[in-house]
Design a protein around this motif. Structure first.
Motif, PDB file in Angstrom:
ATOM      1  N   TYR A 144       0.857  -1.185   0.000  1.00 25.68           N
ATOM      2  CA  TYR A 144       0.000   0.000   0.000  1.00 25.68           C
ATOM      3  C   TYR A 144       0.889   1.229   0.000  1.00 25.68           C
ATOM      4  N   VAL A 145       0.666   2.117  -0.947  1.00 28.45           N
ATOM      5  CA  VAL A 145       1.481   3.316  -1.077  1.00 28.45           C
ATOM      6  C   VAL A 145       0.566   4.520  -1.219  1.00 28.45           C
ATOM      7  N   ARG A 146       0.861   5.567  -0.459  1.00 29.53           N
ATOM      8  CA  ARG A 146       0.119   6.823  -0.599  1.00 29.53           C
ATOM      9  C   ARG A 146       0.948   7.753  -1.465  1.00 29.53           C
ATOM     10  N   MET A 147       0.292   8.405  -2.420  1.00 31.40           N
ATOM     11  CA  MET A 147       1.002   9.361  -3.270  1.00 31.40           C
ATOM     12  C   MET A 147       0.035  10.382  -3.831  1.00 31.40           C
ATOM     13  N   ASN A 148       0.593  11.406  -4.391  1.00 30.15           N
ATOM     14  CA  ASN A 148      -0.168  12.469  -5.021  1.00 30.15           C
ATOM     15  C   ASN A 148      -0.977  11.874  -6.182  1.00 30.15           C
ATOM     16  N   PRO A 149      -2.282  12.147  -6.241  1.00 32.81           N
ATOM     17  CA  PRO A 149      -3.121  11.572  -7.300  1.00 32.81           C
ATOM     18  C   PRO A 149      -2.683  11.957  -8.715  1.00 32.81           C
ATOM     19  N   GLU A 150      -2.210  13.202  -8.897  1.00 28.41           N
ATOM     20  CA  GLU A 150      -1.772  13.620 -10.231  1.00 28.41           C
ATOM     21  C   GLU A 150      -0.552  12.824 -10.682  1.00 28.41           C
ATOM     22  N   LYS A 151       0.375  12.590  -9.756  1.00 26.04           N
ATOM     23  CA  LYS A 151       1.567  11.809 -10.071  1.00 26.04           C
ATOM     24  C   LYS A 151       1.160  10.391 -10.480  1.00 26.04           C
ATOM     25  N   LYS A 152       0.226   9.823  -9.733  1.00 26.48           N
ATOM     26  CA  LYS A 152      -0.249   8.471 -10.016  1.00 26.48           C
ATOM     27  C   LYS A 152      -0.891   8.403 -11.406  1.00 26.48           C
ATOM     28  N   GLU A 153      -1.743   9.360 -11.715  1.00 25.19           N
ATOM     29  CA  GLU A 153      -2.417   9.380 -13.015  1.00 25.19           C
ATOM     30  C   GLU A 153      -1.424   9.520 -14.170  1.00 25.19           C
ATOM     31  N   LYS A 154      -0.458  10.432 -14.025  1.00 25.41           N
ATOM     32  CA  LYS A 154       0.538  10.635 -15.074  1.00 25.41           C
ATOM     33  C   LYS A 154       1.361   9.364 -15.298  1.00 25.41           C
ATOM     34  N   ALA A 155       1.821   8.771 -14.196  1.00 26.98           N
ATOM     35  CA  ALA A 155       2.634   7.554 -14.310  1.00 26.98           C
ATOM     36  C   ALA A 155       1.828   6.413 -14.918  1.00 26.98           C
ATOM     37  N   GLU A 156       0.597   6.239 -14.482  1.00 23.29           N
ATOM     38  CA  GLU A 156      -0.226   5.156 -15.008  1.00 23.29           C
ATOM     39  C   GLU A 156      -0.548   5.348 -16.481  1.00 23.29           C
ATOM     40  N   ALA A 157      -0.703   6.579 -16.930  1.00 23.97           N
ATOM     41  CA  ALA A 157      -0.941   6.842 -18.354  1.00 23.97           C
ATOM     42  C   ALA A 157       0.279   6.417 -19.177  1.00 23.97           C
TER      43      ALA A 157
END
Length: 101
Positions: free
Chosen positions: A9-22
């Motif tokens: 389980y990792v908490r991170m900034n949602p924008e960072k997560k979205e960019k990386a996942e894209a």
């Protein structure tokens, strides 16, 4: 028999997560696969598999050609002096021309 797994389980900034996942999606990967690959590389390298540093062009001069160095110096000097033509003349005196890649 299925391989045993555990959760992460990792908490991170949602924008960072979205960019990386894209980006991962374009590569045909999902987050779990990418994280597993990262962990595999940590194990293989016995540490982080890349340099961790604050990028600074001045520290990377050995990787620059003379034109790139002169251009960087030009930008820095122009910022300090406000003169747009300052290093252009210096580069001409040094005989430095743009290299075509």
């Amino acid at each position: 028999m299925a391989e045993k797994t555990t959760g992460l389980y990792v908490r991170m900034n949602p924008e960072k997560k979205e960019k990386a996942e894209a980006i991962l999606k374009k590569l045909g990967l999902n987050s779990a696969t990418a994280i597993n690959m990262f962990y595999d590389q940590i194990i293989l390298h016995n540490g982080i598999p890349f340099r961790i540093e604050i990028p600074n062009a001045w520290d990377n001069l050995d990787q620059m050609n003379r034109y790139e160095y002169t251009k960087l110096l030009d930008e820095r000097l122009n910022t300090l002096s406000g003169r747009e033509d300052l290093l252009g003349e210096v580069a001409k005196k040094l005989g430095i021309e743009k290299k075509e890649d």
